[in-house]
Design a protein around this motif. Structure first.
Motif, PDB file in Angstrom:
ATOM      1  N   HIS A  53       0.830  -1.204   0.000  1.00  0.00           N
ATOM      2  CA  HIS A  53       0.000   0.000   0.000  1.00  0.00           C
ATOM      3  C   HIS A  53       0.869   1.260   0.000  1.00  0.00           C
ATOM      4  N   ALA A  54       0.398   2.294  -0.684  1.00  0.00           N
ATOM      5  CA  ALA A  54       0.947   3.644  -0.575  1.00  0.00           C
ATOM      6  C   ALA A  54      -0.103   4.475   0.152  1.00  0.00           C
ATOM      7  N   LEU A  55       0.288   5.129   1.251  1.00  0.00           N
ATOM      8  CA  LEU A  55      -0.632   5.888   2.091  1.00  0.00           C
ATOM      9  C   LEU A  55      -0.165   7.328   2.219  1.00  0.00           C
ATOM     10  N   ALA A  56      -1.098   8.249   2.180  1.00  0.00           N
ATOM     11  CA  ALA A  56      -0.797   9.651   2.484  1.00  0.00           C
ATOM     12  C   ALA A  56      -1.071   9.844   3.968  1.00  0.00           C
ATOM     13  N   LEU A  57      -0.152  10.495   4.676  1.00  0.00           N
ATOM     14  CA  LEU A  57      -0.313  10.749   6.099  1.00  0.00           C
ATOM     15  C   LEU A  57      -0.704  12.209   6.301  1.00  0.00           C
ATOM     16  N   GLU A  58      -1.834  12.417   6.977  1.00  0.00           N
ATOM     17  CA  GLU A  58      -2.301  13.771   7.285  1.00  0.00           C
ATOM     18  C   GLU A  58      -2.766  13.773   8.728  1.00  0.00           C
ATOM     19  N   GLY A  59      -2.038  14.483   9.586  1.00  0.00           N
ATOM     20  CA  GLY A  59      -2.374  14.503  11.010  1.00  0.00           C
ATOM     21  C   GLY A  59      -2.306  13.108  11.586  1.00  0.00           C
ATOM     22  N   ASP A  60      -3.429  12.662  12.170  1.00  0.00           N
ATOM     23  CA  ASP A  60      -3.449  11.317  12.751  1.00  0.00           C
ATOM     24  C   ASP A  60      -4.226  10.332  11.881  1.00  0.00           C
ATOM     25  N   LYS A  61      -4.278  10.611  10.576  1.00  0.00           N
ATOM     26  CA  LYS A  61      -4.990   9.745   9.636  1.00  0.00           C
ATOM     27  C   LYS A  61      -4.073   9.317   8.497  1.00  0.00           C
ATOM     28  N   ALA A  62      -4.336   8.109   7.974  1.00  0.00           N
ATOM     29  CA  ALA A  62      -3.654   7.608   6.790  1.00  0.00           C
ATOM     30  C   ALA A  62      -4.707   7.403   5.712  1.00  0.00           C
ATOM     31  N   TYR A  63      -4.439   7.910   4.522  1.00  0.00           N
ATOM     32  CA  TYR A  63      -5.378   7.794   3.408  1.00  0.00           C
ATOM     33  C   TYR A  63      -4.747   6.944   2.308  1.00  0.00           C
ATOM     34  N   LEU A  64      -5.438   5.868   1.955  1.00  0.00           N
ATOM     35  CA  LEU A  64      -4.943   4.968   0.924  1.00  0.00           C
ATOM     36  C   LEU A  64      -4.882   5.690  -0.409  1.00  0.00           C
ATOM     37  N   GLN A  65      -3.705   5.675  -1.035  1.00  0.00           N
ATOM     38  CA  GLN A  65      -3.529   6.263  -2.356  1.00  0.00           C
ATOM     39  C   GLN A  65      -3.740   5.198  -3.423  1.00  0.00           C
ATOM     40  N   SER A  66      -3.076   4.056  -3.268  1.00  0.00           N
ATOM     41  CA  SER A  66      -3.268   2.919  -4.163  1.00  0.00           C
ATOM     42  C   SER A  66      -2.538   1.712  -3.590  1.00  0.00           C
ATOM     43  N   SER A  67      -2.815   0.557  -4.169  1.00  0.00           N
ATOM     44  CA  SER A  67      -2.218  -0.705  -3.721  1.00  0.00           C
ATOM     45  C   SER A  67      -1.871  -1.550  -4.929  1.00  0.00           C
ATOM     46  N   VAL A  68      -0.960  -2.474  -4.721  1.00  0.00           N
ATOM     47  CA  VAL A  68      -0.641  -3.457  -5.749  1.00  0.00           C
ATOM     48  C   VAL A  68      -0.512  -4.809  -5.057  1.00  0.00           C
ATOM     49  N   GLU A  69      -1.057  -5.849  -5.696  1.00  0.00           N
ATOM     50  CA  GLU A  69      -0.976  -7.186  -5.104  1.00  0.00           C
ATOM     51  C   GLU A  69       0.276  -7.902  -5.576  1.00  0.00           C
ATOM     52  N   LEU A  70       0.959  -8.505  -4.612  1.00  0.00           N
ATOM     53  CA  LEU A  70       2.143  -9.320  -4.894  1.00  0.00           C
ATOM     54  C   LEU A  70       1.778 -10.764  -4.614  1.00  0.00           C
ATOM     55  N   GLU A  71       2.168 -11.650  -5.498  1.00  0.00           N
ATOM     56  CA  GLU A  71       1.836 -13.055  -5.296  1.00  0.00           C
ATOM     57  C   GLU A  71       2.683 -13.624  -4.166  1.00  0.00           C
ATOM     58  N   GLY A  72       2.059 -14.350  -3.252  1.00  0.00           N
ATOM     59  CA  GLY A  72       2.778 -15.015  -2.174  1.00  0.00           C
ATOM     60  C   GLY A  72       3.144 -14.099  -1.024  1.00  0.00           C
ATOM     61  N   TYR A  73       4.146 -14.550  -0.280  1.00  0.00           N
ATOM     62  CA  TYR A  73       4.674 -13.799   0.859  1.00  0.00           C
ATOM     63  C   TYR A  73       5.876 -12.987   0.403  1.00  0.00           C
ATOM     64  N   THR A  74       6.127 -11.884   1.060  1.00  0.00           N
ATOM     65  CA  THR A  74       7.323 -11.096   0.758  1.00  0.00           C
ATOM     66  C   THR A  74       8.359 -11.339   1.838  1.00  0.00           C
ATOM     67  N   SER A  75       9.605 -11.328   1.419  1.00  0.00           N
ATOM     68  CA  SER A  75      10.706 -11.448   2.368  1.00  0.00           C
ATOM     69  C   SER A  75      11.732 -10.375   2.029  1.00  0.00           C
ATOM     70  N   GLY A  76      11.548  -9.249   2.640  1.00  0.00           N
ATOM     71  CA  GLY A  76      12.433  -8.119   2.409  1.00  0.00           C
ATOM     72  C   GLY A  76      11.857  -7.159   1.402  1.00  0.00           C
ATOM     73  N   VAL A  77      11.683  -5.909   1.825  1.00  0.00           N
ATOM     74  CA  VAL A  77      11.198  -4.847   0.945  1.00  0.00           C
ATOM     75  C   VAL A  77      12.086  -3.634   1.161  1.00  0.00           C
ATOM     76  N   HIS A  78      12.495  -2.997   0.064  1.00  0.00           N
ATOM     77  CA  HIS A  78      13.284  -1.767   0.144  1.00  0.00           C
ATOM     78  C   HIS A  78      12.656  -0.729  -0.772  1.00  0.00           C
ATOM     79  N   VAL A  79      12.494   0.495  -0.247  1.00  0.00           N
ATOM     80  CA  VAL A  79      11.972   1.614  -1.023  1.00  0.00           C
ATOM     81  C   VAL A  79      13.145   2.533  -1.302  1.00  0.00           C
ATOM     82  N   LEU A  80      13.326   2.888  -2.588  1.00  0.00           N
ATOM     83  CA  LEU A  80      14.486   3.678  -2.972  1.00  0.00           C
ATOM     84  C   LEU A  80      14.207   4.437  -4.262  1.00  0.00           C
TER      85      LEU A  80
END
Length: 170
Positions: A53-80
């Motif tokens: 998920h990508a979320l916008a943070l505003e005050g004490d709320k998170a607003y979903l911007q969009s999501s993408v489904e990944l097949e299976g389980y994830t083991s390690g994620v890096h944002v860069l």
């Protein structure tokens, strides 16, 4: 999600908590966006699923911007630099030519992939590219210098990720 502002390290400020879906992965440098993973197992289909998920943070709320489904389980994620990289793994059953099980058991095979997610438009994040990893289990260690470093029992694999549409084994 608990947030602490440390612009002045001598006087950190605890910000209000934010309810988020799944598990926190990373945030944008400006703190306006957060990235999370939400994983569940579908017992009917006997498959695991993960949403990034990508979320916008505003005050004490998170607003979903969009999501993408990944097949299976994830083991390690890096944002860069406008992209996210993850290693995914799932088990699949399929007929194997020439293999016959005497007891009629189902053959299960591990599938492992390096996935690149394009974060350029947070309103429409998408899978930009994938590359198979030739091992039963792997974990994303680091992404740096245009390379993804993936660890496994067999050692470290490196993949070129400068072009997120075509991650390639090095």
């Amino acid at each position: 999600l608990e947030r602490i502002e440390v612009a002045d390290p001598a006087s950190p400020i605890v910000r209000p908590e934010v309810n988020i879906p799944g598990m926190f992965v990373d945030a944008s440098r400006d703190g306006l966006y957060a990235y999370t993973l939400e994983t569940w197992y579908d017992y009917v289909l006997q498959k695991s699923h993960t949403l990034f998920h990508a979320l916008a943070l505003e005050g004490d709320k998170a607003y979903l911007q969009s999501s993408v489904e990944l097949e299976g389980y994830t083991s390690g994620v890096h944002v860069l630099d406008g992209a996210a990289f993850a290693v995914t793994q799932w088990w699949d059953s399929r007929p194997v030519e020439g293999v016959v099980c005497a007891d009629g058991a189902v053959q299960w095979f591990s599938q492992v992939e390096l996935v690149a997610i394009d974060l350029a438009d947070l309103q429409a994040i998408r899978i930009a590219g994938k590359s198979a990893i030739p091992i039963d289990y792997a974990y994303l260690q680091k992404v740096q210098g245009g390379r993804a470093f993936i660890g496994s029992g067999a050692g470290i694999f490196t993949y070129l990720v400068g072009d997120i549409t075509a991650p390639a084994f090095e």
